[in-house]
Design an enzyme around this catalytic site. Structure first.
Site, short mmCIF file in Angstrom:
data_model
loop_
_atom_site.label_atom_id
_atom_site.label_comp_id
_atom_site.label_asym_id
_atom_site.label_seq_id
_atom_site.Cartn_x
_atom_site.Cartn_y
_atom_site.Cartn_z
N GLU A 111 0.85 -1.19 0.00
CA GLU A 111 0.00 0.00 0.00
C GLU A 111 0.89 1.24 0.00
O GLU A 111 2.10 1.15 0.22
CB GLU A 111 -0.93 -0.01 1.22
CG GLU A 111 -1.98 -1.12 1.14
CD GLU A 111 -2.95 -1.14 2.30
OE1 GLU A 111 -4.06 -1.63 2.11
OE2 GLU A 111 -2.61 -0.68 3.40
N HIS A 235 -9.04 9.59 2.83
CA HIS A 235 -8.60 8.50 1.94
C HIS A 235 -8.79 8.99 0.51
O HIS A 235 -9.83 9.57 0.19
CB HIS A 235 -9.43 7.25 2.20
CG HIS A 235 -8.80 6.00 1.66
ND1 HIS A 235 -8.69 5.75 0.32
CD2 HIS A 235 -8.25 4.94 2.29
CE1 HIS A 235 -8.09 4.58 0.14
NE2 HIS A 235 -7.81 4.06 1.32
N ARG A 282 -0.90 8.80 1.80
CA ARG A 282 -2.30 9.15 1.58
C ARG A 282 -2.60 10.64 1.48
O ARG A 282 -3.42 11.06 0.70
CB ARG A 282 -3.10 8.61 2.74
CG ARG A 282 -4.10 7.65 2.33
CD ARG A 282 -4.66 7.01 3.53
NE ARG A 282 -4.55 5.58 3.34
CZ ARG A 282 -4.98 4.69 4.20
NH1 ARG A 282 -5.51 5.09 5.33
NH2 ARG A 282 -4.87 3.43 3.93
N HIS A 343 -11.40 9.48 6.45
CA HIS A 343 -11.19 8.04 6.62
C HIS A 343 -10.73 7.66 8.03
O HIS A 343 -11.11 6.61 8.54
CB HIS A 343 -10.15 7.60 5.60
CG HIS A 343 -9.85 6.13 5.63
ND1 HIS A 343 -10.78 5.17 5.33
CD2 HIS A 343 -8.70 5.46 5.93
CE1 HIS A 343 -10.23 3.96 5.43
NE2 HIS A 343 -8.97 4.12 5.81
N ARG A 378 -1.39 8.96 9.11
CA ARG A 378 -1.21 7.53 9.37
C ARG A 378 -0.77 6.77 8.12
O ARG A 378 -1.34 6.95 7.04
CB ARG A 378 -2.52 6.93 9.87
CG ARG A 378 -2.47 5.42 10.00
CD ARG A 378 -3.71 4.89 10.63
NE ARG A 378 -4.87 4.99 9.79
CZ ARG A 378 -5.27 4.04 8.92
NH1 ARG A 378 -4.56 2.94 8.78
NH2 ARG A 378 -6.36 4.20 8.23
P1 FAD Z 1 -13.85 0.52 16.07
O1 FAD Z 1 -13.58 -0.75 15.37
O2 FAD Z 1 -14.36 1.65 15.27
O3 FAD Z 1 -14.88 0.18 17.22
C1 FAD Z 1 -15.46 1.19 18.00
C2 FAD Z 1 -16.36 0.53 19.01
O4 FAD Z 1 -16.76 1.50 19.98
C3 FAD Z 1 -17.63 -0.03 18.42
O5 FAD Z 1 -17.93 -1.26 19.04
C4 FAD Z 1 -18.68 1.01 18.80
O6 FAD Z 1 -19.98 0.47 18.93
C5 FAD Z 1 -18.16 1.43 20.16
N1 FAD Z 1 -18.63 2.73 20.59
C6 FAD Z 1 -18.43 3.95 20.04
N2 FAD Z 1 -19.05 4.90 20.74
C7 FAD Z 1 -19.67 4.27 21.77
C8 FAD Z 1 -20.49 4.70 22.84
N3 FAD Z 1 -20.83 5.98 23.02
N4 FAD Z 1 -20.96 3.76 23.70
C9 FAD Z 1 -20.67 2.45 23.55
N5 FAD Z 1 -19.88 1.99 22.56
C10 FAD Z 1 -19.40 2.90 21.69
N6 FAD Z 1 -7.03 0.12 9.17
C11 FAD Z 1 -6.06 -0.75 8.88
O7 FAD Z 1 -5.09 -0.88 9.62
N7 FAD Z 1 -6.16 -1.51 7.76
C12 FAD Z 1 -7.20 -1.43 6.89
O8 FAD Z 1 -7.25 -2.14 5.91
C13 FAD Z 1 -8.22 -0.49 7.18
N8 FAD Z 1 -9.26 -0.34 6.33
C14 FAD Z 1 -10.28 0.50 6.69
C15 FAD Z 1 -11.41 0.60 5.87
C16 FAD Z 1 -12.47 1.41 6.23
C17 FAD Z 1 -13.68 1.49 5.35
C18 FAD Z 1 -12.40 2.15 7.44
C19 FAD Z 1 -13.54 3.04 7.84
C20 FAD Z 1 -11.28 2.07 8.23
C21 FAD Z 1 -10.22 1.25 7.87
N9 FAD Z 1 -9.09 1.15 8.68
C22 FAD Z 1 -8.10 0.26 8.36
C23 FAD Z 1 -9.04 1.80 9.97
C24 FAD Z 1 -9.39 0.78 11.05
O9 FAD Z 1 -10.42 -0.05 10.59
C25 FAD Z 1 -9.85 1.45 12.34
O10 FAD Z 1 -8.98 2.47 12.69
C26 FAD Z 1 -9.90 0.44 13.47
O11 FAD Z 1 -10.68 -0.66 13.10
C27 FAD Z 1 -10.43 1.08 14.73
O12 FAD Z 1 -10.65 0.08 15.67
P2 FAD Z 1 -11.14 0.47 17.12
O13 FAD Z 1 -11.21 -0.79 17.89
O14 FAD Z 1 -10.31 1.57 17.65
O15 FAD Z 1 -12.60 1.08 16.90
C1 SIN Z 2 -7.37 0.60 2.62
O1 SIN Z 2 -7.58 -0.59 2.45
O2 SIN Z 2 -7.10 1.39 1.72
C2 SIN Z 2 -7.45 1.12 4.00
C3 SIN Z 2 -6.23 0.79 4.69
C4 SIN Z 2 -6.08 1.62 5.90
O3 SIN Z 2 -6.94 2.44 6.22
O4 SIN Z 2 -5.07 1.45 6.57
#
Ligand code: FAD
Ligand code: SIN
Length: 525
Positions: A111, A235, A282, A343, A378
């Protein structure tokens, strides 16, 4: 009131990793707004970065992360995360994540910003596979209670104790049961915020509906510092479609050879902006796409991978291929219309290497934090990695300090005596739409001081209205989210106005140069 040993807000990669790492030692409650799979984790496409190839080194991954982060990263954090990456991947393999393989070794894709192939993935839907494996492991553990449908409103601190104390100690959360509409206290010796990012503060975002910065806003209100909130990542390639507004086209499409073209002339423009072309970090690619769109008055640019073998394209990106077919786009034969969209939230609650925040008893991990890993931008696929490494780190620290973490005192129940049911829900909808629109137009990819001041002015006006509304009406998830979105918008704009330079994701026409020294924007409540 419910009492557990540890309360975790969030069931994504960070929250579940912490829960699983804690569960052999104590009883854990995991709260999630909406469904357990509702966070960004389940939506991740590209994969997870880790040094696993013989020709690659930790130093390379560290360097790539620092270059993408425009030097604002804390090197000690970058080293910590990069060095722990292979062990994190190993744990996921043990939990049954079916990463793609090349013969016996894991297949590594590439990537933007990465000097080597180092992204492990499960086709183009890595997040779903990771979320499923983590949930399965958590559900199987008798010490983990998973409670979806809980929208946390605020942290419980010393001021909510029955015998008031101004200690700032955090004891858990007040959460709205989204079904019954009642607010309950959930208390424990330690609390971990793993509540994800604030992407929905923008009109166009790849993030799910619930990414409203709740944890960041709750921590700020309770007294935590937040850092680098101006660093909102866009993104470069979100699908342009009038019906499907937030479908990401993974960066791995460019990693495997996809090129960006002007849709009218067919000109491949990325080499005009950066020698790394489509594989530049990015922020560079998103700005270039934005520039092309604005310069030529376009709706979108083209991402084209149709010059590659159709079987390779469909086989490598099966989910995107299928999804696009349903929209009448065959990516093996034609280019994909794409636009930049918000993103990822690089800034957040300031934490140390153990995931500790400024408040005793409160930890945080994942996208809601600013750990020092991402700096001003990032690097792709470093985010899930951060969730695994810091999810583990918080658990380790809690276990190590267990004897010093005293049990919670008696806590006052949520007070609803002075509020009524709202008769003006329209205010919430109106404000949601307005915030997201002015943040997109005034606090987007290219900024100016004047636009930021306009946004600040609107935020100030709306804050009075929303606080007044919050003070009079019973909470709903929409109201909780609106209050938090507005709080995050304020933190983003304040931070953006504070930074008098252009660095990484923060690009302002008034200060186009980067200053010699990289300094974090730290806001103190
Ligand atoms: P999240 O997975 O967002 O989980 C948040 C949790 O908090 C959820 O369970 C939600 O319900 C809970 N929550 C929020 N507010 C409250 C509240 N008030 N009360 C109770 N619960 C609450 N990163 C990579 O490294 N590789 C990738 O390929 C990648 N692809 C991506 C593609 C997309 C479309 C997106 C949007 C992001 C991508 N990212 C990627 C970024 C990555 O997915 C996220 O940064 C990461 O998953 C965040 O994980 P997290 O556990 O911090 O939060
Ligand atoms: C992507 O697959 O382009 C998202 C990867 C990332 O957010 O790190």
């Amino acid at each position: 009131m419910s009492e557990y040993d540890v309360i975790i807000v969030g069931s994504g990669a960070a929250g579940l990793t912490a829960a699983i790492a804690l569960a052999d030692h104590c009883k854990v409650l995991v709260l999630a707004k909406g469904e357990l799979t509702g966070g960004s984790t389940a939506w991740a496409q590209g994969g997870i970065a880790a040094v696993l190839d013989a020709g690659d080194t930790f130093e390379n991954h560290i360097e790539d992360t620092m270059v993408a982060g425009a030097g604002l990263n804390r090197r000690e954090t970058v080293e910590f995360v990069v060095e722990n990456a292979p062990a994190s991947i190993e744990r996921l393999v043990e939990m049954g994540v079916p990463f793609n393989k090349d013969a016996e070794a894991l297949h590594l894709t590439r990537e933007g910003g990465h000097s080597h192939r180092r992204i492990v993935h499960v086709d183009d839907a890595t997040g779903w596979a990771v979320q499923a494996a983590l949930l399965k492991t958590a559900e199987a553990h008798p010490n983990i209670t998973l409670l979806p449908g809980q929208a946390c409103v605020d942290l419980i601190t010393g001021r909510h104790e029955e015998r008031y104390s101004g200690s700032g100690r955090v004891w858990g959360v007040y959460a709205l049961d989204e079904k019954s509409g009642t607010v309950h206290a959930h208390v424990g010796r330690a609390t971990i915020l793993a509540s994800g990012g604030a992407g929905r503060v923008y009109q166009f975002s790849t993030a799910p509906r619930g990414a409203t910065g709740d944890g960041i806003a709750m921590a700020w209100r309770a007294g935590c510092r937040v850092s680098n909130m101006e660093m909102m990542q866009f993104h470069p390639t979100c699908l342009f479609n009038l019906d499907v507004k937030n479908f990401l086209i993974t960066e791995a499409v460019r990693g495997e050879g996809g090129i960006l073209k002007h849709p009218e002339t067919g000109h491949r423009y990325m080499p005009d902006y950066d020698a790394r072309a489509e594989l530049a970090p990015r922020d560079v690619v998103a700005r270039a796409n934005d520039d092309q769109i604005k310069r030529s008055g376009l709706d979108y640019v083209h991402l084209d991978i149709s010059h590659l073998d159709p079987d390779f394209v469909a086989g490598h990106f099966p989910n995107i291929y299928e999804k696009l077919l349903t929209l009448g786009i065959d990516m093996t034969k034609q280019p994909i219309p794409v636009v930049p969209a918000q993103h990822y939230t690089c800034g957040g609650i300031l934490i140390d290497l153990a995931g500790r925040t400024d408040l005793p008893g409160l930890y945080a991990a994942g996208e809601c934090t600013e750990s020092g890993l991402h700096g001003a931008n990032r690097l792709a696929s470093n985010s899930l990695l951060e969730c695994f490494v810091f999810g583990e780190a918080t658990a380790k620290d809690i276990i190590a300090r267990w004897d010093q973490l005293e049990p919670p005192p008696a806590i006052r129940p949520w007070d609803e005596s002075r509020v009524t049911d709202s008769d003006e829900e329209v205010i919430i909808k109106q404000n949601w739409t307005e915030i997201r629109r002015f943040m997109w137009n005034y606090v987007g990819i290219v900024r100016t001081t004047k636009r930021l001041e306009r946004a600040q002015h609107r935020i100030n006006m709306m804050t009075h209205e929303v606080e007044d509304y919050y003070g009079h009406f019973r909470v709903t998830t929409d109201l909780i989210e609106l209050r938090n979105l507005l709080q995050c918008a304020e933190l983003i704009v304040k931070s953006a106005l504070h930074r008098k330079e252009s660095r990484g994701l923060h690009y302002t026409l008034d200060y186009p140069e980067m200053l010699p020294q990289a300094v974090d924007t730290v806001l103190v409540p």
